[in-house]
Design a protein around this motif. Structure first.
Motif, PDB file in Angstrom:
ATOM      1  N   THR A   1      20.512  55.816   1.958  1.00  0.00           N
ATOM      2  CA  THR A   1      19.951  54.861   1.002  1.00  0.00           C
ATOM      3  C   THR A   1      21.045  54.119   0.249  1.00  0.00           C
ATOM      4  OG1 THR A   1      17.924  56.155   0.701  1.00  0.00           O
ATOM      5  CG2 THR A   1      18.499  54.614  -1.051  1.00  0.00           C
TER       6      THR A   1
ATOM      7  N   LEU B   1      21.383  50.144   0.580  1.00  0.00           N
ATOM      8  CA  LEU B   1      21.228  49.303  -0.612  1.00  0.00           C
ATOM      9  C   LEU B   1      22.493  48.483  -0.873  1.00  0.00           C
ATOM     10  CD1 LEU B   1      19.341  51.702  -3.066  1.00  0.00           C
ATOM     11  CD2 LEU B   1      18.417  49.695  -1.904  1.00  0.00           C
TER      12      LEU B   1
ATOM     13  N   PRO C   1      18.813  44.216  -1.453  1.00  0.00           N
ATOM     14  CA  PRO C   1      17.493  43.572  -1.350  1.00  0.00           C
ATOM     15  C   PRO C   1      17.039  42.920  -2.639  1.00  0.00           C
ATOM     16  CG  PRO C   1      17.279  45.958  -1.527  1.00  0.00           C
ATOM     17  CD  PRO C   1      18.736  45.682  -1.360  1.00  0.00           C
TER      18      PRO C   1
ATOM     19  N   TRP D   1      14.147  42.222  -5.202  1.00  0.00           N
ATOM     20  CA  TRP D   1      12.941  42.949  -5.596  1.00  0.00           C
ATOM     21  C   TRP D   1      11.858  42.026  -6.147  1.00  0.00           C
ATOM     22  CZ3 TRP D   1      13.293  48.359  -4.992  1.00  0.00           C
ATOM     23  CH2 TRP D   1      14.584  48.838  -4.726  1.00  0.00           C
TER      24      TRP D   1
ATOM     25  N   ARG E   1       7.617  39.326  -4.540  1.00  0.00           N
ATOM     26  CA  ARG E   1       6.939  40.010  -3.440  1.00  0.00           C
ATOM     27  C   ARG E   1       5.461  40.221  -3.763  1.00  0.00           C
ATOM     28  NH1 ARG E   1       9.560  39.402   1.184  1.00  0.00           N
ATOM     29  NH2 ARG E   1      11.802  39.444   0.766  1.00  0.00           N
TER      30      ARG E   1
ATOM     31  N   TRP F   1       4.561  45.202  -0.902  1.00  0.00           N
ATOM     32  CA  TRP F   1       4.949  46.491  -1.477  1.00  0.00           C
ATOM     33  C   TRP F   1       4.160  47.650  -0.866  1.00  0.00           C
ATOM     34  CZ3 TRP F   1       9.301  47.278  -3.723  1.00  0.00           C
ATOM     35  CH2 TRP F   1       9.939  46.247  -4.401  1.00  0.00           C
TER      36      TRP F   1
ATOM     37  N   THR G   1       6.888  45.831   8.336  1.00  0.00           N
ATOM     38  CA  THR G   1       7.908  45.649   7.312  1.00  0.00           C
ATOM     39  C   THR G   1       8.905  44.567   7.723  1.00  0.00           C
ATOM     40  OG1 THR G   1       7.728  47.966   6.623  1.00  0.00           O
ATOM     41  CG2 THR G   1       9.736  46.802   6.004  1.00  0.00           C
TER      42      THR G   1
ATOM     43  N   TRP H   1       9.810  41.592   5.262  1.00  0.00           N
ATOM     44  CA  TRP H   1      11.064  41.742   4.527  1.00  0.00           C
ATOM     45  C   TRP H   1      12.225  41.352   5.442  1.00  0.00           C
ATOM     46  CZ3 TRP H   1      11.212  43.671  -0.574  1.00  0.00           C
ATOM     47  CH2 TRP H   1      10.001  44.154  -1.055  1.00  0.00           C
TER      48      TRP H   1
ATOM     49  N   ASP I   1      16.414  44.659   4.206  1.00  0.00           N
ATOM     50  CA  ASP I   1      15.809  44.820   2.879  1.00  0.00           C
ATOM     51  C   ASP I   1      14.692  45.864   2.879  1.00  0.00           C
ATOM     52  OD1 ASP I   1      17.519  42.776   2.277  1.00  0.00           O
ATOM     53  OD2 ASP I   1      16.035  41.561   1.222  1.00  0.00           O
TER      54      ASP I   1
ATOM     55  N   ILE J   1      14.704  49.605   1.017  1.00  0.00           N
ATOM     56  CA  ILE J   1      13.727  49.984  -0.004  1.00  0.00           C
ATOM     57  C   ILE J   1      12.896  51.178   0.457  1.00  0.00           C
ATOM     58  CG2 ILE J   1      11.675  49.206  -1.261  1.00  0.00           C
ATOM     59  CD1 ILE J   1      12.913  46.388  -1.222  1.00  0.00           C
TER      60      ILE J   1
ATOM     61  N   ALA K   1      14.827  54.254   0.004  1.00  0.00           N
ATOM     62  CA  ALA K   1      14.840  54.654  -1.403  1.00  0.00           C
ATOM     63  C   ALA K   1      13.538  55.366  -1.777  1.00  0.00           C
ATOM     64  CB  ALA K   1      15.047  53.429  -2.293  1.00  0.00           C
TER      65      ALA K   1
END
Length: 281
Positions: free
Chosen positions: A43, A47, A52, A54, A57, A62, A158, A162, A166, A170, A173
């Protein structure tokens, strides 16, 4: 083309070497804590690389990426639970039934039933020598396979919503957050051991960072069908890594079972290529 193929092979070997090293540490740290260390490492790298955005969106964006993260976390957690209970090569072989089933369900060709039968034969063969198998280990491997199938489906969605890495960053994470609490409880003071932290970071690099990088470069020139066939080598690579790192030997019948599942996966993916994102297991 040959360079791309070698990159995929390097990624496969790296993933399974990382899994074997992780299992070798289970006597010192719990599987859940090792999953946390692996996910946390990947992660941080993702990142840092993806950075990415945030903002801006939609709710659906999400929901998709969080679902992707849940499937990623569940896949990693359950396969490591399986590693702790049954041989590495067998766990990955059983896990591979998930994406194999997805490939077959996505095809309408009657001949694909042959691949289903071949995979089923492999599973049956594993049952003939259950001495080093147990029900929880098998159940966790099947759960990991189901999570892997979900991971493949959600990775495609995804990727559509995204850009670049990205979504994966996420999702990673999210997966890390999911296992943080259980990892802290089960890991205890072992998570403060510098040696454990170093090996956990090594596992994260081997099982996530290197494969992601190799596959990202390889997929620029490699067709999805060839990539899928190469990924079918995962169970055999896992068995070989277990021999080298853990001295975990399979019987001839168990090797035959692994071969059946590998061949079934090759046949199914050649019949219908499945979009496959890098899979961290």
């Amino acid at each position: 083309m040959s360079r791309a193929i070698w990159l995929v092979v390097i990624g496969i070997v790296s993933v399974q070497a990382g899994a074997a090293i992780a299992k070798d540490l289970f006597g010192t740290i719990s599987p859940t804590s090792m999953v946390f260390l692996r996910l946390a490492t990947s992660t941080l790298v993702l990142l840092a690389v993806a950075r990415p955005s945030w903002r801006g969106r939609s709710r659906t964006d999400w929901l998709v990426v969080v679902g992707f993260g849940i499937s990623l976390g569940l896949m990693n957690w359950s396969i490591y639970q399986s590693f702790a209970r049954i041989p590495l090569g067998i766990a990955v072989t059983i896990e591979f039934i998930g994406p194999l089933t997805l490939a077959v369900l996505g095809s309408r060709k009657a001949k694909d039933l042959v691949w289903v039968g071949l995979a089923a034969l492999g599973v049956v063969l594993l049952g003939f020598e259950p001495a080093n198998l147990n029900a929880p280990g098998i159940a966790f491997a099947l759960l990991a396979g189901a999570a892997w199938a979900s991971y493949i489906l959600l990775s495609a969605r995804t990727g559509q919503r995204w850009p670049g890495f990205d979504g994966l960053a996420i999702a990673s994470a999210v997966a890390t957050l999911l296992v943080t609490g259980p990892a802290m409880v089960s890991g205890g003071t072992a998570l403060l051991d510098p040696r454990v932290l170093l090996i956990g970071a090594l596992v994260g690099v081997l099982s996530s960072v290197i494969p992601y990088s190799c596959e990202l470069v390889a997929l620029r020139t490699l067709s999805p069908s060839v990539f899928s066939v190469l990924m079918s080598l995962e169970p055999a690579a896992a068995a070989l890594a277990a021999i080298v790192v853990l001295n975990e030997l399979l019987t001839p019948l168990q090797w035959l079972a692994v071969a059946c599942v590998v061949l079934a996966s090759v046949g199914a993916t050649r019949s219908r290529p499945v979009h496959t994102e890098p899979a961290p297991d």
